[in-house]
Motif scaffolding. Structure first.
Motif, PDB file in Angstrom:
ATOM      1  N   GLY A  75       0.822  -1.252   0.040  1.00 23.00           N
ATOM      2  CA  GLY A  75       0.088  -0.016   0.219  1.00 23.00           C
ATOM      3  C   GLY A  75       0.805   1.142  -0.007  1.00 23.00           C
ATOM      4  O   GLY A  75       0.552   2.324   0.086  1.00 23.00           O
ATOM      5  N   ASP A  76       2.073   1.101  -0.096  1.00 24.51           N
ATOM      6  CA  ASP A  76       3.161   2.059  -0.150  1.00 24.51           C
ATOM      7  C   ASP A  76       2.941   2.857  -1.463  1.00 24.51           C
ATOM      8  O   ASP A  76       3.197   4.152  -1.555  1.00 24.51           O
ATOM      9  N   LEU A  77       2.410   2.345  -2.443  1.00 28.53           N
ATOM     10  CA  LEU A  77       2.233   2.915  -3.873  1.00 28.53           C
ATOM     11  C   LEU A  77       0.498   2.933  -4.320  1.00 28.53           C
ATOM     12  O   LEU A  77       0.352   1.596  -4.304  1.00 28.53           O
ATOM     13  N   LYS A  78       0.166   4.065  -4.342  1.00 27.43           N
ATOM     14  CA  LYS A  78      -1.160   3.857  -4.976  1.00 27.43           C
ATOM     15  C   LYS A  78      -1.422   4.723  -6.341  1.00 27.43           C
ATOM     16  O   LYS A  78      -0.506   5.194  -6.818  1.00 27.43           O
ATOM     17  N   ARG A  79      -2.825   4.509  -6.641  1.00 33.13           N
ATOM     18  CA  ARG A  79      -3.015   5.268  -8.155  1.00 33.13           C
ATOM     19  C   ARG A  79      -2.677   6.829  -7.630  1.00 33.13           C
ATOM     20  O   ARG A  79      -2.931   7.308  -6.818  1.00 33.13           O
ATOM     21  N   GLY A  80      -2.003   7.210  -8.707  1.00 27.91           N
ATOM     22  CA  GLY A  80      -1.946   8.707  -8.622  1.00 27.91           C
ATOM     23  C   GLY A  80      -0.427   9.044  -8.082  1.00 27.91           C
ATOM     24  O   GLY A  80      -0.011  10.194  -8.354  1.00 27.91           O
ATOM     25  N   ASP A  81       0.318   7.872  -7.562  1.00 28.60           N
ATOM     26  CA  ASP A  81       1.538   8.206  -6.973  1.00 28.60           C
ATOM     27  C   ASP A  81       2.664   8.386  -7.909  1.00 28.60           C
ATOM     28  O   ASP A  81       2.663   7.822  -9.196  1.00 28.60           O
ATOM     29  N   VAL A  82       3.674   9.318  -7.613  1.00 29.60           N
ATOM     30  CA  VAL A  82       5.005   9.347  -8.534  1.00 29.60           C
ATOM     31  C   VAL A  82       6.090   8.762  -7.801  1.00 29.60           C
ATOM     32  O   VAL A  82       6.395   9.048  -6.662  1.00 29.60           O
TER      33      VAL A  82
END
Lengths: 132, 846
Positions: B828-835
């Motif tokens: 969950g560290d990377l989600k939609r919209g993350d860079v």
């Protein structure tokens, strides 16, 4: 107008190539009737059993069976003969009709350069007479 | 020919070598009649007069009968004016007779007449030409031809207008051309000579509209220009004119109702009275003597006569027709049936009945050996006692096989019957079945005389589909242009892999007519055929579209977006494809054939993939073979199929599935010698012959073979700074000397392309490309990965192996880079919209 000359050509044709063509066509129709009614095959197999149906001889001699078979086979031949003769009679009548009708048409064909215009004019003549 | 010209020009006396036999051929009679009253109007009046005559006759009979019957109801009959009826009878009767005799005269005059005689050769003209000659007074002397008047006569004749329609042109254009043309004259003697020469060329003696059109094209330059502007060449003009001529010839033959050929089509009666009943046989068969035959019997005349000859010579003769599906077995059988039906057969075969055994219903109604044999014996006994049966057994090989599965020996079962003279048989088999089982059976060779059907000559295929097109046009609302028919023949042969010609073309015609493709009007044009094939096979035909043009012109650029370095390989392939689409390639070879030599992991396979994706619209257009799997004799059988097991080969199957695409043969040098020999044929002729003797075409494929042979030399030479062309020569020499590829094979490839090993800078580019692909994948999940230089350098370093080239790089990205990101997404560290960007530490730990 040059095309009207074809009427003269027709008259020449009737008494030259036309006669030959007419006879050829007439003969072809006779040929057709001969084949249509299978006259050749029917004559060749005139006394053969109807559709080749016949009793075959078994083993040994059995007089009763022999006569039984003889009667059946003769009957089959008689039936075959009658049916074939019936077809041949129709063929003959057709041939006679073709001969007579063809002959009559031939006379009309030969006389067509004269008879047809005369008949046409006579028809109109009668038409006027009957109306008036 | 020139000798005759001189004769004409010099003296009148010597003209007896070539003369106009008559200035008034009989055909002119028909022409004049047509010009006086057209046939359509004559027939209309004939029908009207017939109806009036019949009504008048019926009325006459009715009123005569009514007068004789004393009845109040019919009392009006007594007052009837019979004169009126006589008038109608006479008028309608005379008109009817006159029109009938006129038709007789017209039809009798329609036969071609001899008009020109040259030495011992006589040349006839047909009705269409007679019309033109009559209108122009052509036969009246040897004065020059007034070209404008001649064209006008052709236009008025009407037949040439049909020819123009068949060529996709409009008769109005022709009319305009005549009005615009300045006129001029042509030498008549030259013209006649050319007509005769044209006839002799096509081995006939009747001058028709095709000869007139062909000679006019040759002699009248303005006419040639007119047709050239309409994109009509001489060959097409003559072809279309012959086609129209044939159609009209067939229609005119129908007018000869008194000829035997016409009369014999009327089925007779009582034919069976002399022969036995066949109740059981009738249940399991179809009488084919009575049904109408297909159009193109002419192309199989030789075989039809051969069968007639064999069957009529001996009552014991039976025929086994061997040919592949669709190559004309039915045509031959129907042809023999047609000859029997029309009474044009040897006397011993008159009244024969050809019955086609329905194997499917026999198989369906017999479940055991006993049932099967019982039924066959019953059928055969009946057929024998009927005395006039010719038994037709299709696919004898399958029948024998099916019977064998039931435990029955079919051939032994029918042997006693077929060995006698009371029944004859025509059996058929395909090539494989014949060679696999039937030809090995002594009984079959003893009982049957084998007739192998030769492939129909290419020019005859056109005649066949012309006739088929006529049939299709009768039932559909479409019309084919002549060029479209030619295109159908061409594309069916090239792009339809399954089946044989002309069946492939016939099926294609059928599909085209009912495809609803032709949006504009009823005509099916060349473009429609191309569009249809493109839709069906994805093969781009016709003029290259804008998008495709751009792709072809910039193929190097597009390929370099995926392939790093390897300029030479990309240039060679791009040039080859451009040549193909411009129509300059040899159509009897594959689109292109390349041997890529070079170390592993330098982009050989990737080039093929990129090409498939770009040009053939998807990587699935590439069929890949790992040739190390095809070693020894077994490998060869696996590739092209095995005669013993009947299993089709992988290559044959793949070509059938994908006739247009890239065929990649990885590590070709590892396959067997037989396979390398097979490649000699494929590269040279564009096809190979599979285990069953069928030709499998690879002419619409791009063949790429790869090999690691010579990698060491490439490595060493490039390292020492040698030029790529020097490397190429050296590598080819080495490969040849090592015996990996024969010189013949190497020469047959369009190009042997050297793939150089990748240097550090190029590896960085590869890493950038691969990471770019990965970024694209992440983008679909709305996650942005920022690529840093450190990451690229790291991937280039860990993904390189001196032996495997850049091949481990994809694995490295998958294992390391993708692995880390996958974990982050799951946690969950990377989600939609993350860079996301790799830290230096993460990069170092990769």
């Amino acid at each position: 107008m040059a095309s009207l000359y074809v009427l003269v050509e027709y008259v020449f044709w009737v008494y030259s190539y036309g006669i030959r063509e007419y006879f050829r066509a007439w003969m072809n129709y006779h040929w057709f009737l001969f084949h249509f009614f299978s006259v050749g095959v029917l004559l060749k197999s005139l006394f053969a059993p109807f559709h080749r149906l016949q009793e075959k001889a078994g083993r040994g001699l059995d007089i009763e069976r022999f006569f039984e078979r003889l009667v059946v086979n003769i009957m089959m031949r008689v039936v075959g003969f009658v049916v074939r003769v019936a077809v041949l009679t129709v063929a003959l009548i057709s041939e006679v009709f073709l001969f007579v009708a063809g002959g009559a048409l031939f006379v009309l064909f030969l006389s067509s350069p004269v008879v047809l215009p005369v008949a046409f004019i006579a028809g109109f003549d009668l038409l006027f007479i009957s109306i008036l | 020919m020139s000798k005759i010209t001189d004769l004409f020009k010099n003296t009148v006396k010597d003209m007896d070598q070539l003369c106009i036999k008559t200035a008034q051929p009989d055909l002119f009679g028909a022409v004049k009649l047509d010009r006086l009253v057209t046939r359509r109007i004559r027939i209309l009046f004939l029908r009207i007069s017939l109806v009036v005559f019949i009504f008048s006759l019926a009325a006459y009979v009715f009123f005569q009968a009514a007068r004789t019957i004393p009845s109040n109801v019919l009392s009006f009959a007594g007052d009837f004016n019979f004169l009126l009826l006589y008038a109608f009878l006479l008028i309608s009767g005379s008109v009817l007779s006159a029109l009938l005799f006129a038709e007789f005269f017209y039809t009798s005059s329609l036969k071609p007449n001899i008009v020109f005689i040259k030495e011992d050769l006589a040349f006839k003209i047909n009705f269409d030409v007679a019309y033109i000659f009559y209108s122009t007074g052509f036969l009246l002397g040897f004065s020059d031809i007034d070209v404008k008047k001649f064209h006008r006569a052709i236009f008025d004749g009407g037949v040439f207008n049909f020819v123009l329609l068949r060529l996709g042109a409009s008769p109005d254009d022709y009319s305009d051309f005549i009005s615009r043309s300045g006129g001029g004259t042509l030498g008549k003697v030259d013209f006649i000579e050319a007509l005769m020469a044209s006839c002799l060329e096509s081995d006939k003696n009747i001058i028709g509209i095709s000869e007139i059109a062909g000679v006019l094209y040759e002699k009248d330059k303005t006419f040639e220009k007119f047709l050239f502007d309409l994109k009509i060449n001489k060959k097409d003009l003559i072809g279309a004119a012959s086609w129209v001529s044939n159609i009209l010839g067939t229609q005119r033959a129908e007018l000869f109702v008194w000829e035997k050929g016409h009369l014999s089509r009327i089925p007779g009666m009582a034919k069976d009275l002399g022969f036995g009943y066949t109740f059981e046989l009738d249940k399991y068969s179809v009488d084919i003597t009575g049904r109408s035959a297909p159009a193109h019997l002419g192309t199989r005349r030789k075989e039809i006569f051969a069968i007639e000859d064999a069957l009529s010579k001996s009552g014991k003769a039976n025929i086994l027709l061997v040919a592949d599906e669709g190559s004309g077995k039915h045509t031959v059988i129907e042809g023999v049936a047609k000859m029997i039906r029309e009474g044009k057969i040897a006397p011993s075969m008159e009244h024969k009945r050809m019955v086609l055994l329905d194997i499917a219903s026999i198989a369906a109604s017999t479940k055991s050996k006993g049932n099967f044999e019982g039924l066959i014996i019953k059928i055969m006994n009946e057929a024998v006692s009927a005395g006039n049966i010719i038994l037709v057994m299709e696919d004898l090989n399958y029948l024998v096989k099916s019977a064998y599965e039931l435990g029955s020996d079919f051939i032994s079962l029918i042997e006693p019957y077929l060995a006698g003279a009371r029944i004859q048989a025509i059996a058929t088999s395909d090539q494989i079945g014949f060679h696999k089982s039937l030809s090995r059976s002594g009984k079959v060779t003893k009982l049957f005389e084998t007739v192998e059907l030769e492939e129909v000559a290419e020019e005859k295929n056109l005649l066949i589909i012309e006739e088929v097109a006529e049939d299709i046009e009768r039932t559909s609302d479409k019309m084919f242009t002549y060029q479209a028919l030619k295109k159908v023949l061409e594309v069916a042969d090239r792009y339809v892999v399954e089946g044989v010609m002309p069946e492939k073309a016939v099926n294609l015609l059928d599909e085209l007519a009912y495809s609803g493709l032709s949006g504009e009007g009823k005509m099916i044009l060349v473009g429609d055929v191309e569009t249809f094939i493109t839709r069906k096979t994805n093969i781009p035909l016709g003029a290259a579209e804008e998008e495709e043009k751009d792709l072809l012109l910039n193929l190097e650029k597009y390929l370099h977006e995926r392939i790093v370095a390897q300029e030479e390989a990309i240039r060679v392939i791009s040039e080859s494809l451009r040549r193909t689409r411009a129509g300059l390639r040899d159509k009897n070879k594959p689109i292109g054939s390349f041997l890529f030599l070079g170390p592993t992991g330098v982009g050989k396979t990737e080039t093929a993939k990129a090409l498939a994706d770009l040009y053939f619209k998807g990587e699935e257009a590439m069929v890949r073979f790992d040739m190390s799997e095809f070693q020894g004799e077994e490998g060869f059988k696996k590739l092209i199929g095995s005669f013993e097991t009947g299993e089709p080969g992988i290559l044959s199957t793949k070509v059938r599935e994908r006739p247009y695409g890239i065929f990649l043969f990885d590590e070709l040098e590892k396959s067997s010698k037989e396979i390398l020999n097979l490649f000699l044929q494929i590269l040279d002729e564009g096809f190979f012959t599979d285990f069953s003797g069928k030709r499998i075409s690879l002419r619409e494929t791009l063949i790429i073979a790869t090999s690691n042979a010579g990698s060491n030399i490439i490595w060493d030479m490039l390292k020492s700074g040698s030029d790529i062309s020097q490397v190429r020569e050296k590598v080819i020499d080495a490969v040849r000397q090592e015996g990996k590829f024969s010189p013949e094979l190497l020469n047959r490839f369009d190009a042997v392309v050297i793939y150089k090993s990748l240097g550090p800078a190029e590896l960085v580019k590869v890493a950038t490309l691969m990471l770019g692909e990965f970024v694209g994948k992440l983008k679909k999940q709305d996650i942005t990965l920022e690529i840093t230089e450190a990451l690229i350098n790291k991937v280039a370093k860990i993904g390189y192996n001196p032996v495997m080239g850049a091949r481990p790089m994809r694995r490295a990205i998958a294992d390391k880079v993708e692995g880390i990101i996958a974990k982050k997404i799951l946690k969950g560290d990377l989600k939609r919209g993350d860079v996301f960007k790799f830290t230096d530490e993460e990069v170092n730990n990769l």
